[in-house]
Design a protein around this motif. Structure first.
Motif, PDB file in Angstrom:
ATOM      1  N   LYS A 270     -14.932 -18.761 -21.921  1.00 23.86           N
ATOM      2  CA  LYS A 270     -13.796 -18.166 -21.225  1.00 23.86           C
ATOM      3  C   LYS A 270     -13.278 -16.957 -21.996  1.00 23.86           C
ATOM      4  N   GLN A 271     -13.115 -17.159 -23.288  1.00 18.29           N
ATOM      5  CA  GLN A 271     -12.614 -16.085 -24.135  1.00 18.29           C
ATOM      6  C   GLN A 271     -13.561 -14.885 -24.073  1.00 18.29           C
ATOM      7  N   GLN A 272     -14.858 -15.166 -24.047  1.00 19.26           N
ATOM      8  CA  GLN A 272     -15.827 -14.064 -24.042  1.00 19.26           C
ATOM      9  C   GLN A 272     -15.861 -13.326 -22.701  1.00 19.26           C
ATOM     10  N   VAL A 273     -15.511 -14.027 -21.630  1.00 21.98           N
ATOM     11  CA  VAL A 273     -15.404 -13.319 -20.355  1.00 21.98           C
ATOM     12  C   VAL A 273     -14.375 -12.207 -20.493  1.00 21.98           C
ATOM     13  N   GLN A 274     -13.276 -12.526 -21.106  1.00 21.82           N
ATOM     14  CA  GLN A 274     -12.228 -11.521 -21.297  1.00 21.82           C
ATOM     15  C   GLN A 274     -12.736 -10.361 -22.158  1.00 21.82           C
ATOM     16  N   VAL A 275     -13.382 -10.715 -23.270  1.00 19.97           N
ATOM     17  CA  VAL A 275     -13.887  -9.673 -24.176  1.00 19.97           C
ATOM     18  C   VAL A 275     -14.872  -8.764 -23.450  1.00 19.97           C
ATOM     19  N   LEU A 276     -15.824  -9.403 -22.772  1.00 15.22           N
ATOM     20  CA  LEU A 276     -16.911  -8.608 -22.189  1.00 15.22           C
ATOM     21  C   LEU A 276     -16.461  -7.818 -20.969  1.00 15.22           C
ATOM     22  N   VAL A 277     -15.604  -8.398 -20.153  1.00 11.42           N
ATOM     23  CA  VAL A 277     -15.107  -7.648 -18.996  1.00 11.42           C
ATOM     24  C   VAL A 277     -14.336  -6.428 -19.489  1.00 11.42           C
ATOM     25  N   ARG A 278     -13.494  -6.637 -20.473  1.00  7.50           N
ATOM     26  CA  ARG A 278     -12.723  -5.503 -21.019  1.00  7.50           C
ATOM     27  C   ARG A 278     -13.682  -4.421 -21.533  1.00  7.50           C
ATOM     28  N   ARG A 279     -14.658  -4.862 -22.308  1.00  7.37           N
ATOM     29  CA  ARG A 279     -15.602  -3.900 -22.878  1.00  7.37           C
ATOM     30  C   ARG A 279     -16.378  -3.133 -21.824  1.00  7.37           C
ATOM     31  N   LEU A 280     -16.927  -3.875 -20.884  1.00  8.48           N
ATOM     32  CA  LEU A 280     -17.775  -3.212 -19.890  1.00  8.48           C
ATOM     33  C   LEU A 280     -16.949  -2.291 -19.003  1.00  8.48           C
ATOM     34  N   LEU A 281     -15.734  -2.702 -18.678  1.00  8.39           N
ATOM     35  CA  LEU A 281     -14.864  -1.813 -17.891  1.00  8.39           C
ATOM     36  C   LEU A 281     -14.576  -0.543 -18.674  1.00  8.39           C
ATOM     37  N   ASN A 282     -14.239  -0.724 -19.948  1.00 11.16           N
ATOM     38  CA  ASN A 282     -13.963   0.460 -20.769  1.00 11.16           C
ATOM     39  C   ASN A 282     -15.181   1.372 -20.857  1.00 11.16           C
ATOM     40  N   GLN A 283     -16.344   0.761 -21.055  1.00 10.17           N
ATOM     41  CA  GLN A 283     -17.559   1.581 -21.185  1.00 10.17           C
ATOM     42  C   GLN A 283     -17.858   2.341 -19.899  1.00 10.17           C
ATOM     43  N   THR A 284     -17.756   1.656 -18.778  1.00 11.66           N
ATOM     44  CA  THR A 284     -18.078   2.339 -17.521  1.00 11.66           C
ATOM     45  C   THR A 284     -17.035   3.425 -17.232  1.00 11.66           C
ATOM     46  N   ILE A 285     -15.787   3.089 -17.440  1.00  4.66           N
ATOM     47  CA  ILE A 285     -14.733   4.078 -17.146  1.00  4.66           C
ATOM     48  C   ILE A 285     -14.882   5.286 -18.063  1.00  4.66           C
ATOM     49  N   GLU A 286     -15.137   5.015 -19.358  1.00  9.18           N
ATOM     50  CA  GLU A 286     -15.317   6.140 -20.298  1.00  9.18           C
ATOM     51  C   GLU A 286     -16.496   7.010 -19.895  1.00  9.18           C
ATOM     52  N   SER A 287     -17.565   6.360 -19.423  1.00 11.24           N
ATOM     53  CA  SER A 287     -18.761   7.138 -19.083  1.00 11.24           C
ATOM     54  C   SER A 287     -18.508   8.031 -17.868  1.00 11.24           C
ATOM     55  N   LEU A 288     -17.466   7.745 -17.128  1.00 17.47           N
ATOM     56  CA  LEU A 288     -17.183   8.517 -15.914  1.00 17.47           C
ATOM     57  C   LEU A 288     -16.166   9.612 -16.151  1.00 17.47           C
ATOM     58  N   SER A 289     -15.411   9.509 -17.223  1.00 16.16           N
ATOM     59  CA  SER A 289     -14.356  10.513 -17.401  1.00 16.16           C
ATOM     60  C   SER A 289     -14.825  11.655 -18.283  1.00 16.16           C
TER      61      SER A 289
END
Lengths: 289, 774, 163
Positions: A270-289
């Motif tokens: 459960k804890q890792q879902v939070q970590v990984l979702v946050r990370r992947l969202l940040n990575q995708t968003i950063e790659s777009l800006s």
């Protein structure tokens, strides 16, 4: 030792549909794709369907086409086929991520995309990327054909809407819009050839500074792979911010319902879902800006 | 100081033609072309196929066993239960050269009433096909009534615990009392206490156990099998009730052993079924059988209490060691002895107090695994050194430097090491090879870890170890070596060829090595205990030297020079002082043959013999000699997920003298990868005695994706007791690797996970705990 | 034994007629007809010791039902070369110490050949590590295998260029 079964090797799809057409249950007759799951399962359980229909080499079922804004994978397309097609990075980067961490080379050379879906494992590595990409599957029987959003395909642990007389013949998703990105990350107990502890895939599309498209899919934290839709709504239509990303990650964690097993506890997952979702969202968003 | 000068005087400043070179091994071509037959590749006409029925429960009473339906199944040749056995037990002791055996540690062959571990064999079936044999297993009616078992070493020591072994569940216990430990603690400025735990580990050799047996024209039961120990033929003969001379074990090149193919497994069942049916019998374990069917590496719980003076010198070391033996003894007493001897590590400690015991439970039995207890000891003492450095505010390298043993210093058992002790040099070079630690970035933190070690090579001296070897020259000048030593993939036979070739001036590729046959190759003992090169290398060197001396004498007569002026190289014999004078080797051989000069020799090598250490003080000599070195690791740790990536892994070892440097590197690199897995991912998990990880997708050995390039730094002190001054390296390369990984992880995250393996979950939890506390 | 069918297989360029039941794997068939260079390590696709090429692509023969092989050419490590005509990968694996116990070696060489012919003939270490992650080796620590693959690939490119 394997149970006994009939092995049917049709030459054409129609023949295969006829063979499987009489099946009332999966115990009567089941499709055999690459076999990398089914053969192992049959050995472990000593049980097998009365007949297996080999579909991995049917003509026309293997291949990747990109046309009219749609990516279509023939059901028998292998995981290695995805890795060998340079277009895949453009039209489904998360699929490339998933394919690279998928088992080992020999299994990647054999395992089919449809097989990964049909085995129904919550830890299947191509399913979260496909959900993030918004994929649909085509189910065909002797009587006709229907298309089902992958999101509505699974009904529980190793159960789905596919009838025993149907074959999954293709998988398709819309070519992602301009300015969108997708990722998949697999957390395993080791790096190579591992069974997934937590698998997360996200797709984010940005338009006019807001998240026009957000899909988040979670693997190995529930009875089947599923989309964290509450988490998606946190970001959808909004300008991304660290706070919103964190909030989405927290929501995704709340949506996860993992079990304890030999690989990890549910609490860690459960804890890792939070970590990984946050990370992947940040990575995708950063790659777009 | 030039380190080479600090070696014990011996064979120095010598140059070799083959020894020490990175040569292609004689066994390599067959392996890459797919031509090497392994034990499982042999078949015979009229062969039966065998299967083993195992208990599903770990602790039970068998109330019913009916095999009549299985016996009646067409195609079944034989079903054996305990009722059919003439002798119900088999030795689990080390198959030593002396034939000595602790009879109180024998194991039941098939369950007669009490099941003591999950997977314990109940019945054997031989049938016309594997399918029929499997079907027959399913027809055997067994009723097992669960009885309370004990699955924890501390529970097992309680007075009311179920008794699995003897009347107290203690399989062995030892004491070491050196100096005055209380005075040492009184003198200490700082005392550091920690407890470390290690897990059950599987050998996971790629080739599961397999063998083929047949009875020959003399009534000898022949067994072609994958084993590290052909000497088990005696135990098999004893267990099936025929003379030792009537059992012959013939090895094959072994598909990996790591200690897991030292004990008797399939060969005994094959012998029983062959004897009973008179037909050839093949038994090949599935991977699952292999998980249930051989002894594992011992879990250990080791507590250290260490006193340090202000300058960092260790003033006292009190160590408590508990290992888990499972229900049968096997190698547990010896493994415990290694761990006890190695307790304080490669450090000079005047005041030592160690208590150790191996405790029986109903979890899987444990036995030999590369390192043999010294590895678990290292995991404890090297993590303890890093924890101490942290408490003392000292650099971990400097703390070690202050305390490292030197040549002539006494180890824990009081024995003064006579060979070179180059731990410091190894430590410095391994550490330097890591270079700069990268800067932390986001959730990723980098860590460096070091571990030094001491590992004995050769058998414990009270086992009076010997090895024989035979060398002979054929009429065409090619050479034959005969050695009972098994070849488990480390290049054992190739090294013997290289040694004989060096001495006789014949290229190793022109040498044939017959090995691993208990009746036609001179017995040399097991390939275990890092004794292969040491023992058999010396035996073959002795034999080759004797042959060389006789040939040299005849050549000296021919050339009219002194014997000492004769040299052998490139299949020729030379006058060393005038190399124009030479003869083809085979001409010399022809002359010797026609004159009846003996062209072969059977030699024996005897390791140092001694008595048991003093049982009250643990003082005395345990091993002939020790290998020293160090391992350094750089990791990146994802502090959120707990994932560890090993970026650099460097082993530096004084191997005394390389015979084949490529093989030496191979031993180090392979041992290191096993160390990586030990630290991070490998674990056999037993839940109330039942294995929940019985496959290679659940038991996680490192894959290529997990394995960085491993670097080897090889030093040669030429001070060892092996041929040409070699020390052993089969186990030592592995010994410090896991500890170094653990220390690197702790360095990265600033916290210690005391229980192996360091899974992502445990690491993530340790990081959160640090945050919560900080 | 039910559902036994006579099937034609092409093994290392030789046509073989075998009677194989429906539930027999290619690993079982190959070993039964004497191709024992194909090793059995786990029968679950976890170790890669049984890898063979099917039309040039490496598969785990333990996961392949013989009845699904059809016309495809089966190549084992013996089919790549031998003492008289060694394949560059075989030479590299032998000379660089990449085979220790040797039990994983046939599968390892097959997986490498598949990488070099289907994915890239100029692999870097990351490509190699990815391509071999389904082939467990318990002896070598993989380092010498990486070296052998790099060296063998270079030799193959040179041989190709010399043509």
């Amino acid at each position: 030792m394997y149970a006994n079964f009939d092995l049917l090797v049709p030459d054409e799809l129609d023949q295969a549909l006829t063979m499987i057409g009489g099946a009332k249950t999966a115990e009567d007759c089941a499709p055999l794709g690459g076999g990398t799951n089914l053969v192992v399962d049959m050995r472990a359980s000593g049980k097998a369907p009365a007949a297996l229909v080999s579909v991995a080499r049917l003509p026309g079922l293997r291949g990747i086409t990109i046309a009219e804004g749609t990516v279509t994978l023939g059901a028998a397309t292998t995981v290695s086929d995805l890795l060998r097609d340079p277009r895949m990075l453009e039209v489904g980067a998360a699929m490339v991520d998933g394919s690279r961490v998928f088992a080992g080379q020999m299994v990647r050379n054999t395992a089919t995309v449809a097989g990964n879906i049909c085995c129904g494992s919550p830890a299947a590595d191509l399913v979260p990327p496909l959900l993030a990409l918004g994929a649909s599957v085509t189910l065909r029987s002797a009587g006709g054909e229907r298309t089902v959003p992958l999101d509505e395909y699974f009904t529980g642990y190793k159960t789905s809407v596919r009838r025993p007389d149907e074959l999954l013949t293709s998988i398709s998703w819309p070519v992602p819009a301009e300015n969108s990105a997708s990722r998949f990350y697999k957390l395993g107990r080791r790096k190579g050839d591992a069974i997934t502890m937590v698998g997360v895939s996200v797709l984010v599309g940005m338009k006019d500074g807001v998240c026009s498209e957000v899909r988040i899919a979670l693997g190995a934290v529930g009875p089947c792979v599923f989309r964290a839709k509450t988490a998606e709504t946190v970001l959808k239509g909004k300008a991304p911010s660290p706070e919103l990303v964190e909030q989405a990650a927290r929501k995704a964690m709340e949506e996860a319902a993992p079990i304890d097993d030999v690989r990890a506890t549910g609490a860690y997952r459960k804890q890792q879902v939070q970590v990984l979702v946050r990370r992947l969202l940040n990575q995708t968003i950063e790659s777009l800006s | 100081m030039n380190k080479m000068d600090s070696a014990v005087p011996g064979e120095q400043n010598v140059s070799y033609r083959q020894i020490g070179k990175p040569r292609t091994r004689i066994d390599s071509p067959g392996k890459v072309f797919g031509k090497t037959p392994y034990a499982g590749d042999y078949v015979m006409p009229n062969m039966l196929h065998a299967k083993v029925l195992r208990s599903k429960l770990p602790s039970a009473r068998m109330t019913r066993l009916d095999v009549s339906k299985a016996r009646d199944l067409p195609g079944v040749a034989c079903v054996l239960t305990y009722k059919d056995l003439k002798i119900g037990t088999v030795a689990t002791d080390i198959p030593a050269q002396t034939g000595f055996r602790r009879r109180d540690t024998d194991q039941q062959i098939l369950v007669d009433e009490i099941v003591r571990y999950q997977g314990e064999p109940i019945a054997l079936v031989a049938a016309e096909s594997v399918e029929i044999a499997e079907h027959a297993l399913s027809l055997i009616e067994v009723e097992l009534e669960p009885v309370p078992g004990v699955y924890d070493v501390f529970e097992a020591q309680k007075p009311d615990a179920p008794k699995v072994f003897g009347d107290d569940n203690i399989v062995a216990s030892y004491k070491v009392r050196k100096g005055d430990v209380e005075a040492g603690f009184a003198a200490a400025e700082t005392i550091v206490e920690n407890t470390f735990r290690t897990q059950y580990i599987e050998h996971a050799f790629l080739e599961p156990e397999v063998g083929l047996g047949w009875e020959d024209e003399q009534g000898v039961i022949n067994i072609r099998t994958s084993t590290q120990a052909v000497e088990t033929f005696r135990y098999i003969a004893d267990a099936i009730g025929i003379p030792h001379s009537k059992v012959r074990i013939r090895g094959a090149l072994v598909g990996g052993g790591f200690g897991g193919k030292c004990d008797v497994t399939v060969e005994l069942y094959i012998a029983l079924l062959t004897l009973k049916t008179g037909r050839p019998v093949r038994l090949g374990y599935t991977r699952e059988d292999s998980f249930y069917g051989h002894g594992k590496r011992h879990p250990f719980i080791i507590s250290h209490k260490t006193g340090f003076a202000k300058d960092g010198r260790i003033t006292a070391s009190k160590i408590d060691i508990t290992s888990e033996s499972g229900p049968y003894a096997f190698m547990s007493p010896y493994v415990l002895m290694y761990a006890t001897e190695a307790g304080p590590g490669p450090y000079l400690v005047d005041n030592v107090h160690i208590d150790s015991r191996s405790v029986a439970t109903n979890n899987m039995y444990t036995s030999a695994f590369r390192g043999f207890g010294a590895t678990q000891a290292c995991i404890a003492y090297e993590q303890q050194m890093d924890e101490a450095a942290k408490v003392l505010g000292m650099d971990p390298i400097e703390l070690r430097r202050i305390n490292l043993l030197k040549t002539g210093d006494a180890i824990a058992t009081g024995f003064e090491v006579q060979s070179a002790v180059w731990t410091e040099e190894c430590m410095d070079r391994a550490w330097a090879a890591l270079g700069e630690k990268p800067k932390d970035e986001g959730a990723i933190r980098y860590g460096h870890g070091i571990a030094a070690y001491q590992q004995g090579y050769g058998r414990m001296i009270w086992l009076h170890d010997t090895a024989e070897g035979w060398v002979g020259v054929e009429m065409d000048g090619t050479v034959v070596v005969r050695s009972g030593m098994t070849d488990i993939g480390a290049g054992q036979t190739s090294s013997l060829a290289q040694i004989a070739g060096e001495l006789l001036g014949v290229d190793m590729m022109d040498i044939t090595v017959y090995n691993s046959d208990s009746s036609t190759t001179p017995l040399a003992g097991t390939s275990s205990a890092t004794r292969g090169l040491y023992m058999s290398g010396n035996a073959v060197r002795n034999a080759a030297t004797a042959v060389r001396n006789r040939l040299a004498a005849r050549a000296a007569q021919h050339f009219g020079v002194a014997d000492s002026d004769i040299d052998f190289a490139d299949s020729r014999v030379f006058v060393a002082s005038d190399r124009e004078k030479s003869l083809p080797f085979k001409e010399l051989i022809a002359t010797c043959a026609s004159e009846g000069i003996h062209r072969s020799e059977l030699a024996i090598f005897r390791a140092p013999f001694g008595d048991w250490i003093d049982p009250e003080t643990g003082q005395g000599q345990v091993h002939p000699d020790y290998t020293y070195g160090a391992h350094a690791v750089q990791v990146a740790v994802d502090t959120e997920t707990g994932e560890v990536t090993i970026l650099k892994s460097v082993g530096a070892h004084d191997v005394g003298q390389c015979v084949n440097i490529a093989a030496v590197e191979g031993q180090i690199e392979g041992g290191v990868a096993q160390g990586h897995g030990y630290a991070l991912s490998e674990e056999l998990i037993y839940k109330d005695g039942c294995l929940v990880t019985p496959s290679l997708s659940e038991y996680l050995c490192p894959t290529s994706m997990d394995s960085p390039r491993i670097e080897c730094i090889i030093l040669e002190s030429r001070s060892g007791l092996g041929p040409f001054g070699a020390k052993g390296i089969g186990e030592p390369g592995h010994t410090p690797a896991a500890s170094a990984v653990a220390n690197a992880v702790a360095d990265a995250i600033g916290a210690r996970v005391h229980d192996f393996p360091l899974t992502p979950e445990k690491i993530a939890r340790a990081v959160s705990a640090t945050r919560d506390n900080g | 034994m039910t559902n036994v069918k006579t099937r034609q297989l092409s093994v290392n360029g030789v046509k073989r007629t075998v009677d194989a039941p429906a539930n027999e794997t290619l690993l079982e068939t190959l070993r039964r007809i004497g191709a024992v260079e194909v090793k059995c390590g786990c029968e679950k696709g976890d170790c890669g010791a049984c890898a063979v090429l099917l039309d040039g692509e490496a598969v785990d023969s333990c996961l392949t039902l013989t009845g699904t092989v059809g016309e495809r050419a089966i190549t084992t490590v013996k089919g790549l070369g031998g003492a008289e005509n060694p394949h560059p990968l075989q030479t590299a694996f032998a000379d660089l110490g990449a085979a220790q116990c040797g039990y994983c070696t046939p599968g390892m060489i097959i997986a490498t050949q598949s990488l070099l012919t289907n994915d890239t003939d100029t692999p870097d270490e990351a490509d190699i590590r990815l391509a071999l992650s389904g082939n467990l080796c318990r002896c070598t620590g993989y380092t010498k295998i990486y070296d052998a693959v790099l060296d063998g690939a270079r030799a193959m490119r040179e041989a190709e260029a010399a043509k």
